[in-house]
Design a protein around this motif. Sequence first.
Motif, PDB file in Angstrom:
ATOM      1  N   SER A 179       0.829  -1.202   0.000  1.00 31.53           N
ATOM      2  CA  SER A 179       0.000   0.000   0.000  1.00 31.53           C
ATOM      3  C   SER A 179       0.860   1.246   0.000  1.00 31.53           C
ATOM      4  O   SER A 179       2.012   1.231   0.446  1.00 31.53           O
ATOM      5  N   TYR A 180       0.272   2.332  -0.485  1.00 35.14           N
ATOM      6  CA  TYR A 180       0.964   3.620  -0.466  1.00 35.14           C
ATOM      7  C   TYR A 180       0.889   4.245   0.927  1.00 35.14           C
ATOM      8  O   TYR A 180       1.897   4.646   1.499  1.00 35.14           O
ATOM      9  N   SER A 181      -0.307   4.314   1.500  1.00 36.13           N
ATOM     10  CA  SER A 181      -0.508   5.081   2.731  1.00 36.13           C
ATOM     11  C   SER A 181      -0.437   4.247   4.006  1.00 36.13           C
ATOM     12  O   SER A 181      -0.187   4.796   5.085  1.00 36.13           O
ATOM     13  N   HIS A 182      -0.721   2.952   3.896  1.00 31.51           N
ATOM     14  CA  HIS A 182      -0.823   2.076   5.072  1.00 31.51           C
ATOM     15  C   HIS A 182      -1.911   2.577   6.027  1.00 31.51           C
ATOM     16  O   HIS A 182      -1.883   2.306   7.229  1.00 31.51           O
ATOM     17  N   ASP A 183      -2.876   3.272   5.504  1.00 36.55           N
ATOM     18  CA  ASP A 183      -3.992   3.818   6.282  1.00 36.55           C
ATOM     19  C   ASP A 183      -5.186   2.877   6.135  1.00 36.55           C
ATOM     20  O   ASP A 183      -5.904   2.913   5.140  1.00 36.55           O
ATOM     21  N   TYR A 184      -5.418   2.031   7.138  1.00 37.65           N
ATOM     22  CA  TYR A 184      -6.444   1.000   7.049  1.00 37.65           C
ATOM     23  C   TYR A 184      -7.820   1.584   6.756  1.00 37.65           C
ATOM     24  O   TYR A 184      -8.559   1.063   5.916  1.00 37.65           O
TER      25      TYR A 184
END
Length: 318
Positions: free
Chosen positions: A166-171
């Motif tokens: 993932s780019y953001s790792h923002d679940y």
Amino acid sequence: MQSNEPYIGSVRFFKNIIFLCCILGVLIPTGLALRWRSRAKTAESLLAQNAVVLTGEEDEAASEAEAASAETEPEADSPDEQEPLSYQLLYPDFYAPTPLPDIEDAGKTIYLTFDDGPSDRTDEVLKILDEKGVKATFFVIGREDETSIQRIKKAAAAGHTIGMHSYSHDYEKIYTSVEDFLDDFYKLFVILRDEAGVTPTVFRFPGGSLNNYNQGVYKEIIAEMLRRGFRYYDWNLSAEDAAKKSPSASTIVEGITSYSAQKKHGVVLMHDSAHCKTTVEALPALIDTLREQGFDFAPLDRTVRQVSFHYRSASNQS
């Protein structure tokens, strides 16, 4: 003599009213009962889903069957009868460069994987892997600075696999919908392809393929990413080093090797993060011990059989 018709009409009217009330008295409770019964079934279904346990330490045969079934696509009736879903039209260049290959049996093999890099630990990890003659897999996130790009290039040039994490790792952002997942991963895909010169074909879900954030969309995401030629990998061995305070090096080695001895196919989760000093310290002894257990090492590619999470009924847990 006065007519009784008005009186009779009134009686009939009230009888009709009473009859109607009786009918409604039966129908309304019945309807409500059916409605609540339907809701109860829905709630029961949701409770059943929440009663199962998410685990990566699954029986290998069950895990392999799960992965195989996930890759089986339903037969299309005809091109004219099926319209593409809206997200299938997104990012027409977001495809693996070649079709999915067949799975191959690599024998007794360990696949070391490092999530969340590149980081200040990447060069240390690469040095140890080089000294030990081991190829690994780095599931990277969206870091666009020149130092990070150079580290990705260095890892790829050394023969390690670069995968998407993932780019953001923002679940909360990534797992809102299939579209949001594709938006995020495509951004990373473009960076790796255009800046680092690597076209990734494998990926790892942040939090694993089944987690508390993606339960409503994970099946659609898996199907869409497989359709685009990408294969995902969970893990069945872990350094347990995701917390800000990592376990000691000896704890990491013992925690992995005490489980690996019973396996023939191990995907090890570790982290390439600045705070993971003990992970780096554990790596030489970990490699040596796994070799003593008879394992070869290889980087992941799409010919490797997946280790994937699946739900197991809570009643079957030991």
